[in-house]
Design a protein around this motif. Sequence first.
Motif, PDB file in Angstrom:
ATOM      1  N   PRO A   1       1.378   8.032   1.018  1.00  0.00           N
ATOM      2  CA  PRO A   1       2.100   7.778   1.486  1.00  0.00           C
ATOM      3  C   PRO A   1       0.949   6.592   2.518  1.00  0.00           C
ATOM      4  O   PRO A   1       0.206   7.018   2.567  1.00  0.00           O
ATOM      5  CB  PRO A   1       2.417   9.202   2.578  1.00  0.00           C
ATOM      6  CG  PRO A   1       1.442   9.465   2.540  1.00  0.00           C
ATOM      7  CD  PRO A   1       1.183  10.126   1.372  1.00  0.00           C
ATOM      8  N   ASN A   2       1.544   6.273   3.311  1.00  0.00           N
ATOM      9  CA  ASN A   2       0.436   5.160   4.171  1.00  0.00           C
ATOM     10  C   ASN A   2       0.553   6.446   5.740  1.00  0.00           C
ATOM     11  O   ASN A   2       1.476   6.912   5.478  1.00  0.00           O
ATOM     12  CB  ASN A   2       1.267   4.388   5.191  1.00  0.00           C
ATOM     13  CG  ASN A   2       0.682   2.986   3.919  1.00  0.00           C
ATOM     14  OD1 ASN A   2       0.185   3.170   3.548  1.00  0.00           O
ATOM     15  ND2 ASN A   2       1.227   2.013   4.661  1.00  0.00           N
TER      16      ASN A   2
ATOM     17  N   LYS B   1      -7.967   4.320   1.174  1.00  0.00           N
ATOM     18  CA  LYS B   1      -7.260   3.462   1.612  1.00  0.00           C
ATOM     19  C   LYS B   1      -7.366   4.034   3.229  1.00  0.00           C
ATOM     20  O   LYS B   1      -6.935   2.747   4.523  1.00  0.00           O
ATOM     21  CB  LYS B   1      -5.594   4.086   1.211  1.00  0.00           C
ATOM     22  CG  LYS B   1      -4.411   2.683   0.830  1.00  0.00           C
ATOM     23  CD  LYS B   1      -3.351   3.467   1.084  1.00  0.00           C
ATOM     24  CE  LYS B   1      -2.376   4.360   1.734  1.00  0.00           C
ATOM     25  NZ  LYS B   1      -1.301   4.367   0.782  1.00  0.00           N
ATOM     26  N   ALA B   2      -6.764   5.609   3.362  1.00  0.00           N
ATOM     27  CA  ALA B   2      -6.958   5.374   5.410  1.00  0.00           C
ATOM     28  C   ALA B   2      -7.661   5.074   5.952  1.00  0.00           C
ATOM     29  O   ALA B   2      -7.842   4.894   7.582  1.00  0.00           O
ATOM     30  CB  ALA B   2      -7.156   6.927   5.409  1.00  0.00           C
ATOM     31  N   SER B   3      -9.971   4.848   5.395  1.00  0.00           N
ATOM     32  CA  SER B   3     -10.075   3.760   6.101  1.00  0.00           C
ATOM     33  C   SER B   3      -9.993   2.516   6.398  1.00  0.00           C
ATOM     34  O   SER B   3     -10.994   1.482   7.380  1.00  0.00           O
ATOM     35  CB  SER B   3     -11.640   3.930   5.421  1.00  0.00           C
ATOM     36  OG  SER B   3     -11.598   2.928   4.126  1.00  0.00           O
ATOM     37  N   PHE B   4      -9.206   1.946   5.622  1.00  0.00           N
ATOM     38  CA  PHE B   4      -8.556   0.739   6.125  1.00  0.00           C
ATOM     39  C   PHE B   4      -7.150   0.493   7.139  1.00  0.00           C
ATOM     40  O   PHE B   4      -6.990  -0.534   7.708  1.00  0.00           O
ATOM     41  CB  PHE B   4      -8.367  -0.221   4.705  1.00  0.00           C
ATOM     42  CG  PHE B   4      -8.277  -1.362   4.482  1.00  0.00           C
ATOM     43  CD1 PHE B   4      -9.051  -2.267   4.866  1.00  0.00           C
ATOM     44  CD2 PHE B   4      -7.033  -2.561   4.099  1.00  0.00           C
ATOM     45  CE1 PHE B   4      -9.317  -4.247   5.437  1.00  0.00           C
ATOM     46  CE2 PHE B   4      -7.130  -3.677   4.389  1.00  0.00           C
ATOM     47  CZ  PHE B   4      -8.025  -4.212   4.879  1.00  0.00           C
TER      48      PHE B   4
ATOM     49  N   ALA C   1       1.248  -1.218   0.150  1.00  0.00           N
ATOM     50  CA  ALA C   1       0.305  -0.260  -0.053  1.00  0.00           C
ATOM     51  C   ALA C   1       0.928   1.325  -0.127  1.00  0.00           C
ATOM     52  O   ALA C   1       1.182   2.655  -0.786  1.00  0.00           O
ATOM     53  CB  ALA C   1      -1.087   0.088   1.418  1.00  0.00           C
ATOM     54  N   ASN C   2       1.901   0.373   0.826  1.00  0.00           N
ATOM     55  CA  ASN C   2       2.501   2.385   0.252  1.00  0.00           C
ATOM     56  C   ASN C   2       3.896   2.414  -0.578  1.00  0.00           C
ATOM     57  O   ASN C   2       3.688   4.150  -0.986  1.00  0.00           O
ATOM     58  CB  ASN C   2       4.445   1.926   1.957  1.00  0.00           C
ATOM     59  CG  ASN C   2       4.065   3.666   2.195  1.00  0.00           C
ATOM     60  OD1 ASN C   2       4.437   3.605   4.021  1.00  0.00           O
ATOM     61  ND2 ASN C   2       3.911   4.977   2.051  1.00  0.00           N
TER      62      ASN C   2
ATOM     63  N   VAL D   1       4.225   7.834   6.016  1.00  0.00           N
ATOM     64  CA  VAL D   1       5.830   6.899   5.839  1.00  0.00           C
ATOM     65  C   VAL D   1       5.437   7.488   4.600  1.00  0.00           C
ATOM     66  O   VAL D   1       4.718   6.948   3.705  1.00  0.00           O
ATOM     67  CB  VAL D   1       4.831   6.002   6.528  1.00  0.00           C
ATOM     68  CG1 VAL D   1       6.551   5.030   6.475  1.00  0.00           C
ATOM     69  CG2 VAL D   1       4.505   5.817   8.255  1.00  0.00           C
ATOM     70  N   LEU D   2       6.754   7.709   4.536  1.00  0.00           N
ATOM     71  CA  LEU D   2       7.590   7.905   2.750  1.00  0.00           C
ATOM     72  C   LEU D   2       8.780   7.296   3.269  1.00  0.00           C
ATOM     73  O   LEU D   2       9.724   7.438   4.439  1.00  0.00           O
ATOM     74  CB  LEU D   2       7.576   8.945   2.208  1.00  0.00           C
ATOM     75  CG  LEU D   2       6.371   9.231   1.763  1.00  0.00           C
ATOM     76  CD1 LEU D   2       6.571  11.217   1.812  1.00  0.00           C
ATOM     77  CD2 LEU D   2       5.595   8.767   1.201  1.00  0.00           C
ATOM     78  N   SER D   3       9.345   6.349   1.895  1.00  0.00           N
ATOM     79  CA  SER D   3      10.869   6.082   1.568  1.00  0.00           C
ATOM     80  C   SER D   3      11.833   7.035   1.355  1.00  0.00           C
ATOM     81  O   SER D   3      10.910   8.065   0.953  1.00  0.00           O
ATOM     82  CB  SER D   3      11.055   5.064   0.570  1.00  0.00           C
ATOM     83  OG  SER D   3      10.891   5.334   0.402  1.00  0.00           O
TER      84      SER D   3
END
Length: 291
Positions: A83-84, A239-242, A77-78, A99-101
């Motif tokens: 980002p996540n 996605k954030a809802s998950f 996902a990320n 979160v990002l690389s």
Amino acid sequence: MPQTLLSLVTAELSAPADPRAAAMAGALAARYPYAARAVLFYGSCLREQHLDGLMLDFYLIVSDYRLAYDKSWLRTANRLIPPNVFPFEHNGLIAKYAVLSEADFARLNSIAADNVSVWARFAQPSRLLWAADDIARQRAITAVANAAPTLLSLASPMSETQDALALWKTGFTLTYNAELRAEKKGRSLSIVDADPDRYRRFGEAALAQGLPLSPRDIMSRWRQLQRRGKWLSVVRLAKASFTYAGGIDYLAWKINRHAGTAITIKPWQRRWPLIGALTLLPRLFRGGAIR
């Protein structure tokens, strides 16, 4: 002798911040002992003196997603839809962090970014509150230093004047139109008006070093950024809802703020948050968030 943009960014990122925010950044990094590289504090809370009751905003920069997560679906996902975003609490303060690389953070602050979400934020003031080592610190600083030239380069052909403050205002107005934003109209201009000296110094330094993009096809580029940005905002909210604990409530809060609705989450939507999120998305269309 005028300061270079890199020196301005370095000084700003190194400036003092609220000690409680700094402690929170260290605690956040400690949750990712094998992957954490840097923690940046940004957003409206950066200007606040009293943080209690506010939601702080952080970016956690990691070496790579494989080391950051035990679960493969979070890594995927990320990587696919960065980002996540997760909630975080520490010593009575609450926050959300993205979160990002290191590689994605550098790319998304640059002119190569396919959406505005990262460089639009880091063209504004932020603080580097934690870094794993000097290399991590310099990589974060270099990435952030690309944000202002990216914004101004894209704004320059769209502005009636090349005055630094006018370019900033044009750029922020365009970025606000390229995302789902709950803020009132005019917020993009008030960002610059709140600290014109800062934006003039940073703008003139960026203009002095040259902008990385020519004016050719800029209008087409903005249309692409706006189309992609709106839909990407929807996908990220879904996605954030998950992935975000209590994410379905977070999504409802976002829609209520933007569209002036009063959505109440039902038990079945919490039980199946992804499906529940999809049922809420039409409210974004009716509220005018998606055009």
